[in-house]
Structure formats: structure tokens, C-alpha cells
Scaffold this motif. Structure first.
Motif, mmCIF file in Angstrom:
data_model
loop_
_atom_site.group_PDB
_atom_site.id
_atom_site.type_symbol
_atom_site.label_atom_id
_atom_site.label_comp_id
_atom_site.label_asym_id
_atom_site.label_seq_id
_atom_site.Cartn_x
_atom_site.Cartn_y
_atom_site.Cartn_z
ATOM 1 N N TYR A 29 0.792 -1.227 0.000
ATOM 2 C CA TYR A 29 0.000 0.000 0.000
ATOM 3 C C TYR A 29 0.824 1.278 0.000
ATOM 4 O O TYR A 29 0.416 2.291 -0.536
ATOM 5 C CB TYR A 29 -0.913 0.028 1.229
ATOM 6 N N ASP A 30 1.952 1.254 0.688
ATOM 7 C CA ASP A 30 2.656 2.519 0.889
ATOM 8 C C ASP A 30 4.125 2.251 1.202
ATOM 9 O O ASP A 30 4.503 1.112 1.465
ATOM 10 C CB ASP A 30 2.025 3.284 2.062
ATOM 11 N N SER A 31 4.921 3.324 1.177
ATOM 12 C CA SER A 31 6.312 3.143 1.563
ATOM 13 C C SER A 31 6.762 4.288 2.461
ATOM 14 O O SER A 31 6.212 5.386 2.419
ATOM 15 C CB SER A 31 7.203 3.045 0.329
ATOM 16 N N ARG A 32 7.761 4.015 3.275
ATOM 17 C CA ARG A 32 8.267 4.998 4.232
ATOM 18 C C ARG A 32 9.777 4.862 4.352
ATOM 19 O O ARG A 32 10.330 3.784 4.159
ATOM 20 C CB ARG A 32 7.678 4.746 5.624
ATOM 21 N N GLN A 38 -7.108 18.878 3.786
ATOM 22 C CA GLN A 38 -6.627 17.521 3.518
ATOM 23 C C GLN A 38 -7.808 16.593 3.282
ATOM 24 O O GLN A 38 -8.948 16.930 3.577
ATOM 25 C CB GLN A 38 -5.854 16.971 4.726
ATOM 26 N N ALA A 39 -7.487 15.399 2.795
ATOM 27 C CA ALA A 39 -8.503 14.356 2.737
ATOM 28 C C ALA A 39 -8.701 13.835 4.156
ATOM 29 O O ALA A 39 -7.764 13.868 4.951
ATOM 30 C CB ALA A 39 -8.041 13.224 1.826
ATOM 31 N N PRO A 40 -9.919 13.376 4.492
ATOM 32 C CA PRO A 40 -10.127 12.858 5.843
ATOM 33 C C PRO A 40 -9.187 11.685 6.117
ATOM 34 O O PRO A 40 -8.989 10.832 5.269
ATOM 35 C CB PRO A 40 -11.589 12.401 5.827
ATOM 36 N N GLY A 41 -8.599 11.665 7.294
ATOM 37 C CA GLY A 41 -7.736 10.543 7.667
ATOM 38 C C GLY A 41 -6.286 10.756 7.288
ATOM 39 O O GLY A 41 -5.403 10.102 7.826
ATOM 40 N N TYR A 42 -6.022 11.685 6.368
ATOM 41 C CA TYR A 42 -4.642 11.880 5.933
ATOM 42 C C TYR A 42 -3.747 12.316 7.089
ATOM 43 O O TYR A 42 -2.585 11.920 7.183
ATOM 44 C CB TYR A 42 -4.576 12.913 4.809
ATOM 45 N N ILE A 43 -4.326 13.088 7.983
ATOM 46 C CA ILE A 43 -3.533 13.620 9.091
ATOM 47 C C ILE A 43 -2.939 12.505 9.938
ATOM 48 O O ILE A 43 -1.837 12.632 10.470
ATOM 49 C CB ILE A 43 -4.386 14.587 9.943
ATOM 50 N N ASP A 44 -3.650 11.381 10.061
ATOM 51 C CA ASP A 44 -3.137 10.275 10.866
ATOM 52 C C ASP A 44 -2.293 9.302 10.057
ATOM 53 O O ASP A 44 -1.286 8.809 10.522
ATOM 54 C CB ASP A 44 -4.301 9.503 11.496
ATOM 55 N N ASP A 45 -2.755 8.993 8.865
ATOM 56 C CA ASP A 45 -2.122 7.898 8.127
ATOM 57 C C ASP A 45 -1.131 8.369 7.078
ATOM 58 O O ASP A 45 -0.189 7.673 6.749
ATOM 59 C CB ASP A 45 -3.205 7.056 7.432
ATOM 60 N N GLN A 46 -1.378 9.521 6.501
ATOM 61 C CA GLN A 46 -0.546 10.053 5.417
ATOM 62 C C GLN A 46 -0.300 9.030 4.331
ATOM 63 O O GLN A 46 0.833 8.742 3.961
ATOM 64 C CB GLN A 46 0.766 10.590 5.984
ATOM 65 N N LYS A 47 -1.393 8.457 3.870
ATOM 66 C CA LYS A 47 -1.255 7.484 2.788
ATOM 67 C C LYS A 47 -1.362 8.202 1.450
ATOM 68 O O LYS A 47 -2.056 9.210 1.327
ATOM 69 C CB LYS A 47 -2.360 6.433 2.902
ATOM 70 N N MET A 48 -0.695 7.623 0.465
ATOM 71 C CA MET A 48 -0.684 8.214 -0.880
ATOM 72 C C MET A 48 -2.085 8.388 -1.446
ATOM 73 O O MET A 48 -2.368 9.320 -2.183
ATOM 74 C CB MET A 48 0.108 7.293 -1.828
ATOM 75 N N ARG A 49 -2.974 7.459 -1.104
ATOM 76 C CA ARG A 49 -4.293 7.471 -1.732
ATOM 77 C C ARG A 49 -5.235 8.499 -1.138
ATOM 78 O O ARG A 49 -6.292 8.778 -1.699
ATOM 79 C CB ARG A 49 -4.931 6.086 -1.609
ATOM 80 N N GLN A 50 -4.874 9.051 0.034
ATOM 81 C CA GLN A 50 -5.771 10.020 0.664
ATOM 82 C C GLN A 50 -5.510 11.403 0.071
ATOM 83 O O GLN A 50 -4.789 12.211 0.645
ATOM 84 C CB GLN A 50 -5.542 10.010 2.180
ATOM 85 N N THR A 51 -6.112 11.675 -1.057
ATOM 86 C CA THR A 51 -5.736 12.871 -1.817
ATOM 87 C C THR A 51 -6.792 13.966 -1.786
ATOM 88 O O THR A 51 -7.958 13.724 -1.506
ATOM 89 C CB THR A 51 -5.491 12.508 -3.285
ATOM 90 N N VAL A 52 -6.332 15.162 -2.107
ATOM 91 C CA VAL A 52 -7.213 16.301 -2.344
ATOM 92 C C VAL A 52 -7.322 16.439 -3.862
ATOM 93 O O VAL A 52 -6.327 16.774 -4.515
ATOM 94 C CB VAL A 52 -6.622 17.592 -1.743
ATOM 95 N N PRO A 53 -8.477 16.175 -4.461
ATOM 96 C CA PRO A 53 -8.605 16.254 -5.913
ATOM 97 C C PRO A 53 -8.393 17.691 -6.398
ATOM 98 O O PRO A 53 -8.775 18.640 -5.713
ATOM 99 C CB PRO A 53 -10.043 15.802 -6.187
ATOM 100 N N ASP A 54 -7.789 17.837 -7.542
ATOM 101 C CA ASP A 54 -7.557 19.158 -8.150
ATOM 102 C C ASP A 54 -7.005 20.160 -7.145
ATOM 103 O O ASP A 54 -7.560 21.235 -6.935
ATOM 104 C CB ASP A 54 -8.861 19.701 -8.753
#
Lengths: 409, 409
Positions: free
Chosen positions: A112-115, B62-78
Motif C-alpha cells: 500500500y505505501d512506503s516509508r 486535507q482528505a479525511p484521515g490523511y492527518i493520521d495515516d498520510q497514505k498516498m491514496r488520501q488525496t485532495v482532488p484538483d
């Protein structure tokens, strides 16, 4: 000797002539002493936590590295002496605990991800008390040997990578030729640390497995030695110096982390400043009490002088009075601070401000630390300064002209 | 009233030494309080500003949840058009979009895993200090150019300099393999090696291409200039966000939870110390006023038998204390203000503070700022406690019987 006994008795009785004044002053001294010692114990506890956590992140009180390693902590800067040779030397030196490690930056990737992380290649048999990871509290298991093929990662990292015990991840780093060195690992354990950054930044793999992956043969990045007391690591430092040559550098933890090192120094200075500030606030009241005590007794002092008491004894009596007052206050205050540390000895939870303390590198449980040296410092400083403060009123009392003093209304 | 005031004033100076000593205690603690509070408030302001302006900003979309997980998929579109529209809607704030990925950065000789941040070259300088820290070369210019700026420590470790090429390896938003070759156009130096080693910036257009972001980003950073009014701004930005995407706005406290709490922790320990100081002064005042009442028992007996009520006498005692307290307040505030002013020009440093300060994004010399608040807060509290301390001696007068009192010596 006899004279001193009389002075002491006079001083004692004089103190309780105006018991209200004495009691108020006593309360002030008790409160001041309590504040000095209790606050110092809390601060000491805080600093110890910070330092201990800091050391557990480094970890090791004395460390041996390649001279370039600190500025460039990579696989290119390994200790030129082989691990086998190092082990032979260190195991006979009689250290409480020591270990050799591979420690390089790496990238960990799940599906899913990398760090970016710090990869620690360790031999679990040597690390038990050296790391911040409690082997028994790991979910799953900790590494079992240096050639364990599993990997142990932090809870937070596992969440970020969306992985769990039993799943596979890939570690990527480089070998000394700058070719990509990578390897798949199965996550065998997930650890919790009291500092979130540790859970994010450190992963543990077997030392031999890591050496194979990085193609570095029998080499390691660091040797770490643990002493008995982190405050005094000179013995370990000197012993370590004997074991290595000029191709590596030996450093104490205070050299490695300037922040932690100065923190201890600043703390010592702060304790003294705090004790003196409290004393100064007290001293106004103390001098005031003494001045009043002398002032009320001008006639009496004159009479004693006229009857042949020597001025030095008058001086002594006032000073004994002041020291007596201070000593009682100090004793009660010290006892009180000891008593108030007892119920919170096993730590008080200060997690309301927990994350803020994380930033200082400390966990959210505070263990107050009552040091004998601080108690002595507070008591001695107060007695000495108290003695100096009472000199002026005592001097004045001793220099009264008997006739004038007796006739004074 | 005039008469009472005159009485009070004269009573105070019957024992000038005692009055001065008591006032001295107040002046001492007031000076200390003025200085310490000025220093603290100035420090917190700096700490917040320096930390937020460095990189985080005051608000982030931010996208919801990004603050905790910082995953690539949690994006802000445009993200870029969104930043553009926020810039147009709201005046006097700096807005810029960012995207973040972890990648392996390789030179010919070395590889490091770091955070690669895609930034808007034209607007990033408004929300971060990094562009201003570029010591060699220049900051990014073109949205899509294959360029990168890296930290000085990383450049050293990668053995690269301006103009060299770096390879980025990572995984894209969809988990696929992402790679790019970029040119080093600038090297920044923040003075903190760990930070310099952990981050690099590329243009956001390039980032979106390389990591298959499909026009999205991870954060829209808003720098509001200061922390005042951030709450209102947050509400306004929330109302401007495109509906249906579930985007959230985090304020600086959520983004940097450690910051606010580190300050709170510091405030609470500091206030404990101030409290002790104030109480010690109160004891000093209590002692003095009680003594001054007790020694006037005879006199009070006479005036009471002449018809003066205990209430008026009590007010006299309180007035005496108030005059003394006011003297302490004015002198303490003036002297404290002068001391603070001196330090605000010359700076204040404590041995060892440099390392500690750097940890909290603070300079090694502090320049405390005098303001009416810092000048009066401490002294006002001391004044209040002074009056409270005099209540007991004043109320005691109600128990006084004129005849008995007159007999007292």
C-alpha cells in the motif's frame, strides 16, 4: 561549650516568645523548602525520562563508529574491524552490556505505501536491555536470533503501511557498491514504544540477515556499550578506548546528542537558580523577623551587655536563633517534600499534556526523582545564605551601647 | 478619608526598615515575574510562529484521515485549482498546494529514503521558509521542470552538488512503480541536519506526473500570517470547499499537537513556581501586618474606647497594606520593566540554551518584549495576595476589647 548551650537555650526560648511570628515565618520556610525540593524532584524526573528515552533511541552510553558515520550514517561508513574481532575484544572486557549493530537508512514498502526508516540489524540475545522495545510486550514475537528472517516494526508504521503480523514487506537500501540492496521480510512482531517517533522510525531485523542483504560480510555500523549509570560513563568510555584503534571514534552519549547533554547541565544550573530565588523571596521575611526580634529586645540586650555578656555572644545568640528557625523549617519542609513524593513515586500520568511532552522527547508518565544531592544542596544553600542574611541584624544587636540600649523606650 | 490615609501613611513609616523589607519582598518577586512572563510570552509567540511558518502553515485542507495515516491514496482532488480559488476568495493569506511521497533518492554513489514534496514554485515561498533557506543555486521556478531542491546534509551524504542528477524511486498513488530523473537546482540549509536530510522539494506538476496523482495533491497549506483569527478563517475555508469530496480543514493545533501542549506544559510548571513565589510574599506581608497590629494593641485600645469602630481600624490596616502593596507594585513594575527592557535590547541567553532552543525552533538569544500585560499581570496578582494576607490581621481587630487592649503593654 557551656556558653554555646546557654546561647542555644536562650535562642530557643526567644523564638517562642512571639510564637505567632515564629510560626508564620516557619510556615513560609516550610513552604519554600517544600517547593524547592518537590519541584526539583519533578524536574529531575522529567529530565531523567527525557535522557533515558533519548539514550534508548540512540541507544548505548558509549558508542563506537566509523569517523564519518555521524555525518553520513550509511552503509559506506562501517567499522573497518570485523564483527568477529570486535566481539572477541568486547566480550572479554567485562562490560555490563554491549552489542554490535548494523544501522542504516532504508525504505520499507508494503503493497500500500512506503516509508523511510532506520534499519537496525541486531542480535536479539545482546539487545534485551539496550533497546526501548520490551521483548515480551511485542505483539507477535521479537526476533529470535541474529539470522532470524523476520522483521519487527512499530505499531504506527504498521498502521501507515496497512500491514500486520504475518504479512510481507520489502526493505530497500543500498550495498557498499551503491547497488540497490533489497529483500522481502515477513513481519513477525509489532512493538509499542512510549514515543511515537520510535514506532515510525525504527525497524529491527536479524544482524546476520541484514549483513547478507546489504552484502557487507562480517561488518557492522556501531558498537554500543551500556554502563551502570548514565550520568557517569567515563569508566566505560576509557575501557572502550583501550579496545579500539584510531580507525574509529568512540563517543559518550552526551557527545552524540548535544541536546540531551546540555539538558542535564542546564538542569543542574536551574536547580541552583530555583533554590536561590526561593531563598531570596524568603530572606526578606527572615531578615524582617530578626530585625523585629532584635528591635523589641533592645533593652534586654543592653541589660545583658551591661551585666557582662560579650557582644560576640549576643551576635551568636541572634545567629543561633535564625539558624534554629531555618533548621526546623528545613527539616519539616524536607520531610514534607519526601512525603509528597511517596504517593506519586510510581509515576503520575500527565498525559493531558502528553503529546506536547513527546516533542521534548519524553513520555507522558512522570516519575519524580528525589536526589539526596538536591536535598543537601537546598538545605546547605538555605543555611549558608540564612547565616549571611542574619549577620546584619545580629551585628547591629551586638554593637548596642549598653547605657543607651537600656534607657531606650 | 484624608485623615485615615494620613494615619496609614505615618503608621507605615514608624518602622521604615520593616516596611522597606516587606516592600522589598514584593519588588523582588514583581521584578522576577515581569521579566519571566515577558520572556515566556515572547518565547511562545516565537515558538508558534517559527514552527508554523517553517513548513506546516496555520491551516491545511486535507482528505479525511490523511492527518493520521498520510497514505498516498488520501488525496485532495484538483489541489492546484483549489489553492487558486482559495487565493482569489480570501485576501491577505498565502495559499499553496502540496503533495508528499516517500521515495528512494539515489545519486551515482548513494541512496536515501526521504519525503519528496511536490510544491507550487510560485506560491510555496508564502507558506514555508525553505525557499528562503536556499543557500546555493535557486528555488524551483517551473511547475513541470524536472528539478529538485535538497537539504545541505543530504547533498553531502549523497555526495552531490548543484547541477547533478538524482533518481527518484517510489510508488505512485495507485501503488504502481514511480521513477524520475531530476536535476539539483538548489540546496537549502536550515541548520538542522536531520531536517535537511529528510526532505526534498520538486515542482508539483512533475510530482503529479511521476506519482500518477491525476491532478490531485495531499494538502493545501494556508499561512494566515499569525495565529489570531485562524478559527474564523477555518470556518470560511470550510464553506468554500467543493461539496461532496469530504475534505477537511485542520488548524495548526491539530497539525502540530505537540506545539500547543508543549506550551501548556511549560506554562503549568512555570505557574506553579510563580504561585509559590507569590505565596511566600504573602506570608511576609502577613507576618509584618500581624506584628504591626499586635504591637499597637495598646494604642488601638485607646482609640476604640474613644469611639473608633473595629471596622474602621480594620480598614486602616488594609489601607496601610494597600499603600505598601501599591509601592511594591509600582516599584516592581518599573524596575522589572527596566530590566526586561535592557534584555529586550541586549538579548537574554542562558548557558546551554542554544541546543535546547534549536529543538523548539527558537533562536539562541531571546528578546523579551515588554507590554502592559506582562508588566502588570504578575504585580497585580502579588498585590491581590498582599491584600488577602492582611485580611487576617484586620479582622482580628474585631475581637479586641478596648479595656483589655489598653492594659496590654
Amino acid at each position: 561549650m557551656h556558653m554555646l548551650a546557654i546561647l542555644f537555650r536562650l535562642a530557643w526560648r526567644n523564638l517562642w516568645r512571639n510564637h505567632r511570628r515564629t510560626l508564620i515565618m516557619l510556615m513560609a520556610i516550610v513552604l519554600g523548602t517544600w517547593a524547592m525540593i518537590f519541584m526539583t524532584a519533578l524536574m529531575r524526573g522529567m529530565v531523567t525520562e527525557v535522557v533515558r528515552d533519548g539514550i534508548s533511541a540512540l541507544p548505548g552510553h558509549v558508542q563506537v563508529h566509523h569517523p564519518e558515520y555521524r555525518d553520513d550514517p550509511s552503509v559506506a561508513n562501517l567499522i573497518p574491524v570485523s564483527d568477529t574481532e570486535l566481539s572477541a575484544r568486547f566480550s572479554t572486557a567485562g562490560f555490563r552490556q554491549w552489542a554490535t549493530r548494523v544501522r542504516v537508512p532504508a525504505v520499507i514498502t508494503s503493497e500500500y505505501d512506503s516509508r523511510g526508516v532506520t534499519l537496525l540489524g541486531v542480535d536479539p540475545a545482546y539487545e534485551r536491555d539496550l533497546t526501548f522495545v520490551d521483548y515480551d510486550a511485542v505483539s507477535g514475537r521479537f526476533l529470535e536470533s541474529a539470522s532470524d528472517t523476520g522483521i519487527v516494526i512499530g505499531r504506527k508504521l504498521a498502521e501507515t503501511l496497512n500491514t500486520e503480523v504475518g504479512k510481507r514487506i520489502v526493505l530497500m537500501s543500498q550495498d557498499p557498491e551503491n547497488d540497490i540492496a533489497d529483500r522481502g521480510f515477513r513481519v513477525v512482531g509489532i512493538f509499542d514504544a512510549n514515543i511515537q517517533a520510535f514506532e515510525e522510525n525504527y525497524v529491527f531485523a536479524g544482524k546476520a540477515t541484514t549483513q547478507k542483504m546489504l552484502r557487507i560480510g562480517d561488518q557492522v555500523s556501531e558498537v554500543v556499550v551500556l554502563g551502570d549509570d548514565y550520568r557517569d560513563v567515563e569508566a566505560e568510555f576509557n575501557k572502550t578506548l583501550q579496545l579500539v584503534d584510531g580507525s574509529v571514534v568512540v563517543e559518550r552519549w552526551i557527545d552524540l546528542d548535544a541536546y540531551l547533554g546540555t539538558m542535564l547541565g542546564v538542569m543542574d544550573g536551574f536547580v541552583l537558580v530555583w533554590v536561590i530565588v526561593i531563598f531570596l523571596a524568603l530572606s526578606f521575611g527572615l531578615v524582617n523577623t530578626l530585625v523585629m526580634a532584635v528591635f523589641e529586645r533592645v533593652r534586654e540586650i543592653g541589660l545583658m551587655l551591661a551585666l557582662g555578656m560579650r557582644p560576640i555572644n549576643i551576635l551568636g545568640q541572634i545567629i543561633v536563633e535564625s539558624l534554629l528557625l531555618l533548621a526546623i523549617g528545613l527539616a519539616i519542609g524536607t520531610a514534607l517534600s519526601w512525603a509528597s513524593v511517596q504517593p506519586i513515586k510510581d509515576g503520575i500520568d500527565i498525559s493531558i499534556v502528553g503529546e506536547g511532552l513527546d516533542m521534548w522527547g519524553m513520555s507522558s508518565v512522570l516519575y519524580p526523582e528525589l536526589l539526596l544531592s538536591d536535598v543537601i544542596l537546598a538545605n546547605v544553600v538555605v543555611l549558608i545564605l540564612g547565616f549571611l542574611a542574619s549577620l546584619s541584624p545580629a551585628w547591629r544587636a551586638a554593637n548596642y551601647e549598653p547605657i543607651e540600649a537600656i534607657t531606650k523606650v | 478619608m484624608n485623615l485615615v490615609f494620613r494615619l496609614a501613611w505615618r503608621n507605615l513609616w514608624r518602622q521604615p526598615r520593616r516596611t522597606w523589607l516587606t516592600t522589598g519582598a514584593m519588588v523582588f518577586s514583581n521584578m522576577l515575574l515581569v521579566f519571566m512572563i515577558s520572556l515566556q510570552i515572547g518565547m511562545y509567540g516565537l515558538m508558534i510562529d517559527n514552527t508554523l511558518q517553517a513548513f506546516t502553515g496555520h491551516l491545511q485542507v486535507q482528505a479525511p484521515g490523511y492527518i493520521d495515516d498520510q497514505k498516498m491514496r488520501q488525496t485532495v482532488p484538483d489541489a492546484v485549482p483549489l489553492a487558486e480559488s482559495l487565493r482569489e476568495e480570501i485576501e491577505n493569506v498565502n495559499v499553496a498546494a502540496r503533495a508528499t511521497a516517500f521515495a528512494l533518492v539515489s545519486s551515482e554513489e548513494r541512496s536515501y529514503g526521504i519525503a519528496v514534496v511536490g510544491v507550487e514554485p510560485a506560491f510555496e515561498p508564502g507558506v514555508s521558509t525553505i525557499p528562503g533557506l536556499v543557500a546555493e543555486g535557486r528555488f524551483l521556478v517551473d511547475e513541470d521542470a524536472a528539478e529538485i531542491i535538497i537539504g545541505a546534509a543530504l547533498a553531502r551524504n549523497l555526495r552531490v552538488s548543484l547541477g547533478d542528477e538524482l533518481t527518484l524511486l517510489g510508488s505512485g498513488r495507485d501503488g504502481s512503480f514511480a521513477a524520475a530523473v531530476v536535476n539539483i537546482v538548489g540546496i537549502f540549509d536550515s541548520g538542522i541536519a536531520d531536517f535537511d536530510r529528510s526532505i526534498a522539494e520538486i515542482p508539483i506538476g512533475l510530482f503529479q506526473d511521476v506519482f500518477y496523482m491525476n491532478g490531485s495533491g495531499h494538502q493545501v497549506v494556508i499561512n494566515a500570517g499569525g495565529i489570531d483569527g485562524v478559527a474564523e478563517l477555518q470556518v470560511r475555508i470550510e464553506s468554500l470547499l467543493p461539496a461532496g469530496q469530504g475534505l477537511v480543514v485542520h488548524d495548526w493545533d491539530a497539525l502540530q499537537p505537540g506545539l500547543q501542549q508543549a506550551i501548556k506544559a511549560d506554562i503549568s510548571s512555570a505557574f506553579f513556581m510563580y504561585g509559590i513565589l507569590v505565596i511566600l510574599v504573602a506570608f511576609s506581608v502577613l507576618n509584618t501586618q500581624l506584628m504591626s497590629v499586635l504591637e499597637r494593641t495598646h494604642e488601638f485600645g485607646i482609640v476604640m474606647s474613644l469611639g473608633l469602630t473595629p471596622g474602621r481600624l480594620g480598614r486602616l490596616v488594609l489601607l496601610e497594606t494597600a499603600i505598601m502593596g501599591l509601592l511594591g507594585l509600582v516599584l516592581g513594575a518599573i524596575l522589572g520593566g527596566l530590566v526586561t527592557y535592557w534584555f529586550s535590547v541586549n538579548g537574554f541567553a542562558y548557558p546551554g540554551m542554544e541546543e535546547l532552543a534549536a529543538k523548539f525552533n527558537l533562536p539562541s538569544r531571546f528578546f523579551p518584549q515588554v507590554s502592559p500585560l506582562t508588566l502588570l499581570l504578575g504585580p497585580a496578582v502579588v498585590f491581590l495576595f498582599t491584600i488577602l494576607a492582611a485580611l487576617y490581621p484586620a479582622l482580628r481587630l474585631h475581637r479586641l476589647h478596648p479595656v483589655e487592649a489598653m492594659r496590654a503593654v
